[in-house]
Design a protein around this motif. Structure first.
Motif, PDB file in Angstrom:
ATOM      1  N   PRO A  26       0.779  -1.246   0.000  1.00 51.38           N
ATOM      2  CA  PRO A  26       0.000   0.000   0.000  1.00 51.38           C
ATOM      3  C   PRO A  26       0.807   1.290   0.000  1.00 51.38           C
ATOM      4  O   PRO A  26       0.230   2.361  -0.169  1.00 51.38           O
ATOM      5  CB  PRO A  26      -0.826  -0.123   1.278  1.00 51.38           C
ATOM      6  CG  PRO A  26       0.010  -0.948   2.194  1.00 51.38           C
ATOM      7  CD  PRO A  26       0.733  -1.914   1.314  1.00 51.38           C
TER       8      PRO A  26
ATOM      9  N   THR B 114       0.313   5.645   7.404  1.00 49.66           N
ATOM     10  CA  THR B 114       0.243   6.176   6.045  1.00 49.66           C
ATOM     11  C   THR B 114       1.660   6.291   5.500  1.00 49.66           C
ATOM     12  O   THR B 114       2.643   6.122   6.251  1.00 49.66           O
ATOM     13  CB  THR B 114      -0.440   7.560   6.016  1.00 49.66           C
ATOM     14  OG1 THR B 114       0.392   8.504   6.717  1.00 49.66           O
ATOM     15  CG2 THR B 114      -1.814   7.500   6.671  1.00 49.66           C
TER      16      THR B 114
ATOM     17  N   THR C 281      -2.735  -0.105   6.477  1.00 49.74           N
ATOM     18  CA  THR C 281      -3.270   1.242   6.220  1.00 49.74           C
ATOM     19  C   THR C 281      -4.162   1.745   7.331  1.00 49.74           C
ATOM     20  O   THR C 281      -4.444   2.948   7.392  1.00 49.74           O
ATOM     21  CB  THR C 281      -4.048   1.240   4.897  1.00 49.74           C
ATOM     22  OG1 THR C 281      -5.071   0.236   4.937  1.00 49.74           O
ATOM     23  CG2 THR C 281      -3.112   0.960   3.728  1.00 49.74           C
TER      24      THR C 281
END
Length: 408
Positions: A109, A287, A283
């Protein structure tokens, strides 16, 4: 998949629980220091499990590698440069553009992450009341996990060349009596001296050399002939053995238990390892802009270990925490009871702990001859394990052993 303990090769988020690490002391000073310690959530890679996990364990020991969003912090004294990183896809940036990224099985991510070289730390992952669910976790397959070592192999060779040149310069300085300029990481890369020939692990065990404890990572530059155990060098090869040694080699069950090859015995130094909570949902906790540096994680580990260490000096007779609620161990009951708390046998405190009161011990109780603190011993073991991993990675694949043991 739901498991009672985490699997390996996963990217996870962890958080150190400093207060829980000092609860068994019932020490207001240690509790206050632990509460004052500011801890962060870190993105790490679960590299390996250090124990055989059981559902009854209160924690599980793992080697974790913190993930960074920047290039490697340089360590000139160790030959480590900023380009000793591996990008994690979708990040493809490398300073020299010559190193392809690691590709997780599922989408990673964050677009700006790297694996750093030589940042592995041992932690205790706390057991959950509910199973660990890694159904949606980010994972590497076995081939990509191996590629981490392959991609770092050139960097480990550069580090080895750096220490080899350092040793050569030290020998020249000793012979000539004239001070020489210390080498730099860049100068080691162009050194005309060939790197030391790596030898098979059977002839060069990482811990067999008598200088392993004092030499640190420098010992990785030792030559094969310097480390071959006595009686193993000869025309008959490594497979030959001494008849007298075979006659005296009659291990008992207790001797096998004492080897503790599966880490099933009570470990009184485990309280110094960070106790962490773990999450697979990356997540939900981090971040791309809030991922802390691996250097911060190392500082937290050292800070909480010092809090535990000073609390142990104030309360040497408090039993050390056990992995199992019933305190079952592979040791016999007599051995466990006679061991008690290892801190009750008396030892010298480190130089930075002079202000900590050390309880007076009766000479009759002092039976340990090794006066190093467990705080120092854990640090020594960590350095030896890093050295062993460095030697392992430089060996040709055809002579590598299937695994490296954990050195408790």
């Amino acid at each position: 998949m739901k498991r009672f303990c985490p699997g390996v090769f996963y990217y996870v988020v962890i958080l150190i629980d400093a207060v829980a690490m000092v609860e068994h002391f019932n020490d207001p000073i240690a509790t206050a220091e632990a509460r004052a310690l500011e801890t962060k959530k870190y993105l790490v890679y679960l590299a390996s499990c250090l124990d055989i996990p059981f559902p009854t364990n209160l924690w599980y020991r793992y080697d974790v590698s913190p993930i960074a969003t920047t290039l490697r912090a340089e360590e000139p004294s160790n030959g480590i440069t900023s380009d000793m990183v591996i990008p994690i896809y979708p990040n493809t940036h490398h300073p020299h553009g010559r190193r392809s990224p690691i590709h997780p099985q599922t989408s990673f991510p964050f677009p700006n992450c790297y694996h750093w070289i030589d940042t592995t730390e041992a932690v205790r992952i706390r057991r959950r009341d509910e199973p660990f669910d890694d159904s949606n976790a980010v994972k590497l397959d076995a081939a990509e996990h191996v590629m981490i070592n392959v991609k770092f192999s050139d960097d480990y060779k550069k580090i080895d060349d750096f220490f080899h040149e350092l040793d050569v310069r030290a020998e020249m300085e000793s012979d000539s009596g004239v001070g020489l300029t210390p080498p730099t990481a860049s100068s080691a890369l162009v050194s005309s001296s060939p790197p030391p020939r790596a030898c098979p692990p059977q002839a060069c065990p990482p811990l067999a050399h008598s200088d392993a404890t004092s030499s640190g990572s420098k010992g990785s530059g030792s030559k094969c002939g310097d480390s071959i155990p006595e009686g193993m060098a000869g025309d008959e090869g490594i497979g030959s053995s001494n008849q007298d040694d075979e006659k005296n080699n009659d291990p008992s069950v207790e001797d096998l238990f004492a080897m503790d090859i599966f880490n099933l015995s009570h470990d009184h130094t485990a309280e110094l390892l960070p106790l962490v909570d773990l999450w697979f949902e990356l997540t939900e906790h981090l971040t791309a802009d809030t991922i802390p540096s691996p250097l911060d994680f190392r500082k937290e580990c050292e800070a909480v270990a010092r809090i535990v260490h000073t609390a142990r000096l104030r309360s040497p007779n408090v039993p050390t925490p056990s992995r199992d609620p019933d305190r079952m161990s592979i040791m016999s009951d007599d051995d466990f009871l006679s061991q008690g708390s290892v801190y009750s046998f008396g030892y010298s405190a480190p130089a930075d702990a002079d202000d900590v009161p050390v309880p007076h011990m009766d000479n009759a109780q002092v039976t340990r001859t090794d006066t190093r603190t467990d705080y120092q011993r854990v640090g020594i073991c960590a350095r030896l394990r890093k050295k062993a991993r460095a030697i392992y990675r430089r060996l040709p694949w055809s002579v590598r052993p299937p695994f490296l043991p954990y050195f408790p």
